[in-house]
Write a protein that holds these residues in place. Structure first.
Motif, PDB file in Angstrom:
ATOM      1  N   ASN A  97       0.823  -1.216   0.000  1.00 21.07           N
ATOM      2  CA  ASN A  97       0.000   0.000   0.000  1.00 21.07           C
ATOM      3  C   ASN A  97       0.858   1.267   0.000  1.00 21.07           C
ATOM      4  N   GLN A  98       2.053   1.194   0.606  1.00 19.73           N
ATOM      5  CA  GLN A  98       2.987   2.318   0.528  1.00 19.73           C
ATOM      6  C   GLN A  98       3.518   2.469  -0.897  1.00 19.73           C
ATOM      7  N   ALA A  99       3.734   1.351  -1.566  1.00 23.97           N
ATOM      8  CA  ALA A  99       4.175   1.385  -2.963  1.00 23.97           C
ATOM      9  C   ALA A  99       3.089   2.001  -3.846  1.00 23.97           C
ATOM     10  N   LEU A 100       1.824   1.710  -3.532  1.00 20.47           N
ATOM     11  CA  LEU A 100       0.710   2.316  -4.280  1.00 20.47           C
ATOM     12  C   LEU A 100       0.687   3.835  -4.086  1.00 20.47           C
ATOM     13  N   ALA A 101       1.007   4.291  -2.877  1.00 20.34           N
ATOM     14  CA  ALA A 101       1.076   5.727  -2.614  1.00 20.34           C
ATOM     15  C   ALA A 101       2.184   6.365  -3.442  1.00 20.34           C
ATOM     16  N   SER A 102       3.280   5.640  -3.605  1.00 29.66           N
ATOM     17  CA  SER A 102       4.383   6.124  -4.432  1.00 29.66           C
ATOM     18  C   SER A 102       3.964   6.198  -5.899  1.00 29.66           C
ATOM     19  N   VAL A 103       3.205   5.214  -6.365  1.00 29.44           N
ATOM     20  CA  VAL A 103       2.688   5.228  -7.740  1.00 29.44           C
ATOM     21  C   VAL A 103       1.794   6.448  -7.952  1.00 29.44           C
ATOM     22  N   CYS A 289      -4.097   4.085 -11.395  1.00 29.80           N
ATOM     23  CA  CYS A 289      -3.478   2.809 -11.008  1.00 29.80           C
ATOM     24  C   CYS A 289      -3.182   2.773  -9.507  1.00 29.80           C
ATOM     25  N   GLY A 290      -2.640   3.883  -8.981  1.00 38.65           N
ATOM     26  CA  GLY A 290      -2.360   3.938  -7.555  1.00 38.65           C
ATOM     27  C   GLY A 290      -3.616   3.774  -6.723  1.00 38.65           C
ATOM     28  N   THR A 294      -2.699  -1.113  -8.459  1.00 41.52           N
ATOM     29  CA  THR A 294      -1.747  -1.803  -9.324  1.00 41.52           C
ATOM     30  C   THR A 294      -0.569  -0.892  -9.647  1.00 41.52           C
ATOM     31  N   SER A 295       0.436  -1.467 -10.281  1.00 40.43           N
ATOM     32  CA  SER A 295       1.633  -0.727 -10.672  1.00 40.43           C
ATOM     33  C   SER A 295       1.307   0.255 -11.794  1.00 40.43           C
ATOM     34  N   PRO A 296       2.230   1.185 -12.104  1.00 42.45           N
ATOM     35  CA  PRO A 296       1.937   2.242 -13.082  1.00 42.45           C
ATOM     36  C   PRO A 296       1.626   1.718 -14.476  1.00 42.45           C
TER      37      PRO A 296
END
Length: 428
Positions: A97-103, A289-290, A294-296
Motif C-alpha cells: 500500500n505504501q508502494a501504491l502511494a508512491s505510484v 493505477c495507484g 496496481t503498478s503504473p
C-alpha cells in the motif's frame, strides 16, 4: 460516433476501428494475468490484483479514447511492474500500500510534466537520432519478446540464448502459425492479426497443446480487493525510500512513454499532434493505477497491433476497454490463448518499428554510437529505460569529447545527470 472520433477526417470506418480494437485486445490480454502474477510476489493474492489490472486497463483505454482520440492500449506496464515488486517492495522495503502511494505521487508528478511545456521542451530537446533509436530499440525488444513467447529461443548458460530443437511440437506449431500470420499480413487481409490469434488458439486446443477448461465462467470476488482499492498508505512519505521509489517511477514513466509514444503516434500513426495529449492520458491513468491497486501504466507496445490493423481513433481504445472489462467474467479463458499465437504478431510489429533505423545518421559517429547503444541495450538489458539511459548519457559525453557541445541542449545535460543519478540510486 463520427462527431466524437471523426472517422472521415482520419480516413477510417467503424468496422476498421472495431477490428483494430479486437486485435489490440487479443494482443494485450495476456498482460492481465502476467501483471497480477508479478505483483502477487509483493504480498497480495492474485485475484484482487487481476481485478485491479482489469479496472486500471479499462480506465486507461477510455482515457486514451477521450483525452487523445488515439488508438492506444494504456495498461499496467511490463517491466515497471517488476520494479514495483522486486525493487520497491522487496528491496526498498515499502509495503504494497505504501508502494501504491508512491505510484499515485509519481502519477501526479508525471501529469505536471505532461500537461505543461516541460513535455514539449523535453521532446524538442531530444535529438532525432535518439528518438529514432528508441523506436528501433523497442522494435528489437518486441521481437525478442515474440521469440521468447514462441519457444523458438530459450535461455542457455553458455551462449545466453539458443534456438530450440525442432523436435519440440510447440516450436513446430509456432512456425506454422507464424507462416499463416505472415500470409494474412502481407496479403493485407483485414483483421489479419485477429484471425491469426483465433486460428492459433482453436488449433492449439484441437491439437491438445492447450487444455480447454469449460468451467471458466466465474464471477470475481471483490472482498479481498478492498485491501488495495483506494487504500494508499502515506506513512512513509518523508522517508528516503519513498522518494527513491517515486523518483524511479517518474523517471521511467516520462522517458519510456515519450519513447513508446513517439514510435506509435509519430512513427506508425503519423499524428504527432496527438502525442502530448496521449502523454496526459497515460499520466492520468497512472494516478488511477495507484488508487485502484496496481503498478503504473504505460502505452503498451502491444497497442501497435491495433494501429497496424487500421486503428486510427479513440474508438479502437473504447472497443479494447470494454472487452477488457468483460474479460473479468472469463479470467480462466484468457489463459487459453497460447503464446505461440501472440508471438508472430510481436515479431511482425518489431519489424515495422525497426524500419526507422534508416532515419539515423550513421555517418556522424557522435550520433551513431549513442543511437547504436540505445538500440542494442534496450533488448540486451531487457529494459527500455536502461537502454534509453545509456543512449542519453553517451550522447552528451561523446558530443563533449568531439567538441560539439553546441549540439547539446540544456535539457539533455539535465536528463543525462538524472539518468546517472538513477543508476547510482539503483546501485544502493
Amino acid at each position: 460516433m463520427e462527431r466524437l472520433f471523426n472517422f472521415t477526417k482520419h480516413k477510417t470506418s467503424l468496422k476498421t476501428e472495431l477490428i483494430a480494437g479486437l486485435t489490440s485486445y487479443f494482443s494485450a490480454v495476456y498482460i492481465i494475468v502476467v501483471n497480477a502474477s508479478i505483483l502477487s510476489d509483493g504480498g497480495v493474492k492474485q485475484e484482487p490484483l487481476i481485478i485491479a489490472t482489469i479496472l486500471a486497463s479499462f480506465i486507461g483505454c477510455l482515457l486514451a479514447a477521450f483525452v487523445s482520440n488515439a488508438p492506444l492500449i494504456i495498461m499496467p506496464g511490463m517491466g515497471i511492474n517488476a520494479l514495483f515488486t522486486y525493487t520497491i517492495i522487496n528491496t526498498l522495503g515499502l509495503n504494497f500500500n505504501q508502494a501504491l502511494a508512491s505510484v499515485f505521487t509519481a502519477g501526479v508528478l508525471f501529469l505536471i510534466v505532461a500537461s505543461t511545456s516541460l513535455s514539449k521542451i523535453l521532446d524538442k530537446s531530444i535529438p532525432k537520432s535518439l528518438k529514432e533509436a528508441i523506436s528501433v530499440g523497442i522494435g528489437f525488444f518486441i521481437t525478442f519478446l515474440g521469440l521468447q513467447k514462441s519457444g523458438l529461443i530459450a535461455a542457455d548458460p553458455s551462449t545466453f540464448v539458443k534456438i530450440q530443437s525442432f523436435n519440440n511440437p510447440r516450436v513446430v506449431f509456432f512456425i506454422v502459425i507464424f507462416i499463416i500470420t505472415l500470409f494474412l499480413f502481407v496479403k493485407n487481409i483485414p483483421g489479419a492479426f485477429l484471425i491469426s490469434i483465433i486460428i492459433g488458439t482453436v488449433s492449439s486446443i484441437m491439437l491438445g497443446l492447450t487444455e480447454l477448461n469449460l468451467s471458466g465462467f466465474s464471477l470475481p470476488n471483490f472482498k479481498e480487493y478492498s485491501s488495495i482499492f483506494f487504500n494508499l498508505d502515506f506513512t512513509n512519505l518523508f522517508s528516503s525510500q519513498f522518494w527513491i521509489a517515486t523518483f524511479s517511477f517518474t523517471l521511467i514513466l516520462v522517458f519510456e512513454n515519450i519513447g513508446i509514444l513517439h514510435g506509435q503516434i509519430t512513427g506508425l500513426l503519423k499524428a504527432p499532434e496527438k502525442q502530448n495529449k496521449s502523454l496526459i492520458a497515460v499520466a492520468l491513468s497512472t494516478i488511477a493505477c495507484g488508487l485502484l491497486g496496481t503498478s503504473p501504466s504505460v502505452s503498451t507496445v502491444e497497442g501497435t497491433a491495433g494501429i497496424s490493423a487500421g486503428g486510427k481513433t479513440g474508438f479502437t481504445s473504447i472497443v479494447t476497454a470494454f472487452l477488457i472489462l468483460i474479460s473479468m467474467l472469463f479470467i480462466p479463458f484468457l489463459t487459453l490463448i497460447p503464446n505461440e499465437a501472440i508471438a508472430p504478431i510481436l515479431i511482425i510489429l518489431g519489424c515495422l518499428m525497426v524500419k526507422s533505423i534508416k532515419d539515423i545518421n550513421f555517418e556522424d559517429i557522435s550520433e551513431a554510437i549513442p543511437a547504436f547503444l540505445t538500440i542494442a541495450l534496450i533488448p540486451f538489458t531487457f529494459s527500455i529505460i536502461d537502454g534509453i539511459a545509456f543512449g542519453f548519457i553517451s550522447y552528451t559525453l561523446i558530443k563533449l569529447i568531439v567538441k560539439k557541445k553546441e549540439e547539446i541542449s540544456f535539457p539533455m545535460y539535465i536528463i543525462s545527470i538524472i539518468f546517472i543519478i538513477y543508476f547510482l540510486l539503483s546501485a544502493l
